[in-house]
Scaffold this motif. Structure first.
Motif, PDB file in Angstrom:
ATOM      1  N   LYS A  64       0.837  -1.204   0.000  1.00  0.00           N
ATOM      2  CA  LYS A  64       0.000   0.000   0.000  1.00  0.00           C
ATOM      3  C   LYS A  64       0.870   1.252   0.000  1.00  0.00           C
ATOM      4  CE  LYS A  64      -3.335   0.268   3.005  1.00  0.00           C
ATOM      5  NZ  LYS A  64      -4.281   0.130   4.128  1.00  0.00           N
ATOM      6  N   ALA A  65       1.923   1.250   0.808  1.00  0.00           N
ATOM      7  CA  ALA A  65       2.800   2.428   0.899  1.00  0.00           C
ATOM      8  C   ALA A  65       3.536   2.676  -0.409  1.00  0.00           C
ATOM      9  CB  ALA A  65       3.796   2.242   2.050  1.00  0.00           C
ATOM     10  N   ILE A  66       4.044   1.626  -1.035  1.00  0.00           N
ATOM     11  CA  ILE A  66       4.804   1.824  -2.268  1.00  0.00           C
ATOM     12  C   ILE A  66       3.883   2.234  -3.424  1.00  0.00           C
ATOM     13  CG2 ILE A  66       4.906  -0.503  -3.277  1.00  0.00           C
ATOM     14  CD1 ILE A  66       8.001   0.077  -3.554  1.00  0.00           C
ATOM     15  N   VAL A  67       2.648   1.759  -3.408  1.00  0.00           N
ATOM     16  CA  VAL A  67       1.676   2.198  -4.420  1.00  0.00           C
ATOM     17  C   VAL A  67       1.353   3.672  -4.211  1.00  0.00           C
ATOM     18  CG1 VAL A  67      -0.717   1.932  -5.214  1.00  0.00           C
ATOM     19  CG2 VAL A  67       0.731  -0.087  -4.903  1.00  0.00           C
ATOM     20  N   ASP A  68       1.260   4.093  -2.964  1.00  0.00           N
ATOM     21  CA  ASP A  68       1.022   5.511  -2.677  1.00  0.00           C
ATOM     22  C   ASP A  68       2.192   6.357  -3.184  1.00  0.00           C
ATOM     23  OD1 ASP A  68      -0.363   7.707  -1.797  1.00  0.00           O
ATOM     24  OD2 ASP A  68      -0.478   7.063   0.281  1.00  0.00           O
ATOM     25  N   LEU A  69       3.406   5.905  -2.969  1.00  0.00           N
ATOM     26  CA  LEU A  69       4.577   6.622  -3.504  1.00  0.00           C
ATOM     27  C   LEU A  69       4.511   6.683  -5.029  1.00  0.00           C
ATOM     28  CD1 LEU A  69       7.475   5.206  -1.289  1.00  0.00           C
ATOM     29  CD2 LEU A  69       6.500   7.512  -1.211  1.00  0.00           C
ATOM     30  N   ALA A  70       4.091   5.598  -5.652  1.00  0.00           N
ATOM     31  CA  ALA A  70       3.996   5.545  -7.114  1.00  0.00           C
ATOM     32  C   ALA A  70       2.939   6.508  -7.635  1.00  0.00           C
ATOM     33  CB  ALA A  70       3.681   4.126  -7.574  1.00  0.00           C
ATOM     34  N   ILE A 123       9.057  -1.577 -11.598  1.00  0.00           N
ATOM     35  CA  ILE A 123       9.047  -2.299 -10.332  1.00  0.00           C
ATOM     36  C   ILE A 123       7.838  -3.240 -10.338  1.00  0.00           C
ATOM     37  CG2 ILE A 123       8.878  -2.128  -7.819  1.00  0.00           C
ATOM     38  CD1 ILE A 123       9.994   0.746  -8.071  1.00  0.00           C
ATOM     39  N   THR A 124       8.084  -4.513 -10.114  1.00  0.00           N
ATOM     40  CA  THR A 124       6.975  -5.465 -10.082  1.00  0.00           C
ATOM     41  C   THR A 124       6.505  -5.698  -8.651  1.00  0.00           C
ATOM     42  OG1 THR A 124       8.345  -7.450  -9.865  1.00  0.00           O
ATOM     43  CG2 THR A 124       7.864  -6.680 -12.127  1.00  0.00           C
ATOM     44  N   VAL A 125       5.279  -6.153  -8.543  1.00  0.00           N
ATOM     45  CA  VAL A 125       4.725  -6.509  -7.242  1.00  0.00           C
ATOM     46  C   VAL A 125       5.571  -7.611  -6.609  1.00  0.00           C
ATOM     47  CG1 VAL A 125       2.705  -7.486  -6.068  1.00  0.00           C
ATOM     48  CG2 VAL A 125       2.402  -5.785  -7.885  1.00  0.00           C
ATOM     49  N   GLY A 126       6.055  -8.524  -7.437  1.00  0.00           N
ATOM     50  CA  GLY A 126       6.903  -9.601  -6.938  1.00  0.00           C
ATOM     51  C   GLY A 126       8.159  -9.088  -6.257  1.00  0.00           C
ATOM     52  N   GLU A 127       8.794  -8.059  -6.840  1.00  0.00           N
ATOM     53  CA  GLU A 127       9.993  -7.475  -6.227  1.00  0.00           C
ATOM     54  C   GLU A 127       9.673  -6.883  -4.860  1.00  0.00           C
ATOM     55  OE1 GLU A 127      12.860  -5.149  -8.891  1.00  0.00           O
ATOM     56  OE2 GLU A 127      10.938  -5.073  -9.964  1.00  0.00           O
ATOM     57  N   VAL A 128       8.558  -6.182  -4.788  1.00  0.00           N
ATOM     58  CA  VAL A 128       8.159  -5.537  -3.532  1.00  0.00           C
ATOM     59  C   VAL A 128       7.897  -6.587  -2.461  1.00  0.00           C
ATOM     60  CG1 VAL A 128       6.436  -4.072  -2.414  1.00  0.00           C
ATOM     61  CG2 VAL A 128       7.207  -3.531  -4.742  1.00  0.00           C
ATOM     62  N   LEU A 129       7.126  -7.610  -2.809  1.00  0.00           N
ATOM     63  CA  LEU A 129       6.811  -8.645  -1.829  1.00  0.00           C
ATOM     64  C   LEU A 129       8.048  -9.424  -1.414  1.00  0.00           C
ATOM     65  CD1 LEU A 129       3.359  -9.925  -3.084  1.00  0.00           C
ATOM     66  CD2 LEU A 129       3.860  -8.350  -1.207  1.00  0.00           C
ATOM     67  N   THR A 180       2.921  -4.476 -12.449  1.00  0.00           N
ATOM     68  CA  THR A 180       3.857  -3.452 -11.989  1.00  0.00           C
ATOM     69  C   THR A 180       3.202  -2.559 -10.944  1.00  0.00           C
ATOM     70  OG1 THR A 180       3.255  -1.791 -13.643  1.00  0.00           O
ATOM     71  CG2 THR A 180       4.962  -3.411 -14.273  1.00  0.00           C
ATOM     72  N   ILE A 181       4.036  -1.834 -10.262  1.00  0.00           N
ATOM     73  CA  ILE A 181       3.540  -0.864  -9.293  1.00  0.00           C
ATOM     74  C   ILE A 181       2.793   0.252 -10.029  1.00  0.00           C
ATOM     75  CG2 ILE A 181       4.253   0.792  -7.508  1.00  0.00           C
ATOM     76  CD1 ILE A 181       4.304  -2.248  -6.743  1.00  0.00           C
ATOM     77  N   ARG A 182       3.172   0.549 -11.257  1.00  0.00           N
ATOM     78  CA  ARG A 182       2.417   1.523 -12.065  1.00  0.00           C
ATOM     79  C   ARG A 182       0.994   1.012 -12.292  1.00  0.00           C
ATOM     80  NH1 ARG A 182       2.558   6.447 -12.772  1.00  0.00           N
ATOM     81  NH2 ARG A 182       4.552   6.596 -13.804  1.00  0.00           N
ATOM     82  N   ASP A 183       0.839  -0.272 -12.622  1.00  0.00           N
ATOM     83  CA  ASP A 183      -0.495  -0.854 -12.800  1.00  0.00           C
ATOM     84  C   ASP A 183      -1.329  -0.659 -11.539  1.00  0.00           C
ATOM     85  OD1 ASP A 183       0.275  -1.882 -15.333  1.00  0.00           O
ATOM     86  OD2 ASP A 183       0.911  -3.793 -14.444  1.00  0.00           O
ATOM     87  N   MET A 184      -0.740  -0.964 -10.400  1.00  0.00           N
ATOM     88  CA  MET A 184      -1.465  -0.833  -9.141  1.00  0.00           C
ATOM     89  C   MET A 184      -1.770   0.624  -8.818  1.00  0.00           C
ATOM     90  SD  MET A 184      -0.030  -3.751  -6.574  1.00  0.00           S
ATOM     91  CE  MET A 184      -1.342  -3.360  -5.418  1.00  0.00           C
ATOM     92  N   ALA A 185      -0.825   1.526  -9.097  1.00  0.00           N
ATOM     93  CA  ALA A 185      -1.045   2.947  -8.823  1.00  0.00           C
ATOM     94  C   ALA A 185      -2.166   3.492  -9.697  1.00  0.00           C
ATOM     95  CB  ALA A 185       0.242   3.731  -9.046  1.00  0.00           C
TER      96      ALA A 185
END
Length: 145
Positions: free
Chosen positions: A12-18, A75-81, A128-133
């Motif tokens: 959630k935090a990294i998506v907010d940053l994105a 940045i992928t969700v996999g990298e973050v997790l 990607t985090i862009r997709d989630m953002a």
């Protein structure tokens, strides 16, 4: 695979940053905490893991805060997790680090676990985090309507 609060809140935090990436806005722990409903102390721990994983940069000073280390589409969700949780394996016998299980070659359920793990890895590696953002921004806009 069950994500811990570490994985859920850190994502959630990294998506907010994105969602602020294109504006060059730096977000403080206090801002992220308020926006995502995560305690400052816990968020500091999560940001430290993301920073250690090379996903977040920190700037000090009056205009300081946190930003993504790379564009969110890289940045992928996999990298973050992985940075937050370590392994994303559904069960130990499909983890890339190997297994201690002596049944690995004769387990009736292992082909299913492998199939499920491939599906999980595909989603985590292609989202990607862009997709989630983008989804997050649209969600916030729908809430305002």
């Amino acid at each position: 695979m069950k994500l811990s609060t570490k994985g859920r809140y850190g994502l959630k935090a990294i998506v907010d940053l994105a969602s602020e990436y294109d504006s060059d806005t730096r977000l403080s722990i206090a801002q992220l905490s308020e926006r995502q409903g995560i305690s400052n102390a816990y968020l500091e721990q999560l940001i430290a893991l993301l920073k250690k994983g090379g996903l977040v940069n920190a700037s000090r000073g009056a205009q300081g805060g946190y930003t993504l280390a790379r564009p969110p589409e890289e940045i992928t969700v996999g990298e973050v997790l992985k940075a937050l949780e370590g392994s994303t394996a559904l069960v130990e016998c499909v983890d890339t680090c190997g297994t201690e299980c002596g049944n690995v070659c004769s387990c009736a359920a292992r082909p299913l676990w492998l199939k499920l793990q491939r599906g999980i890895d595909d989603v985590l590696g292609s989202t990607t985090i862009r997709d989630m953002a983008n989804d997050y921004i649209q969600q916030k806009e729908r809430k305002l309507d």
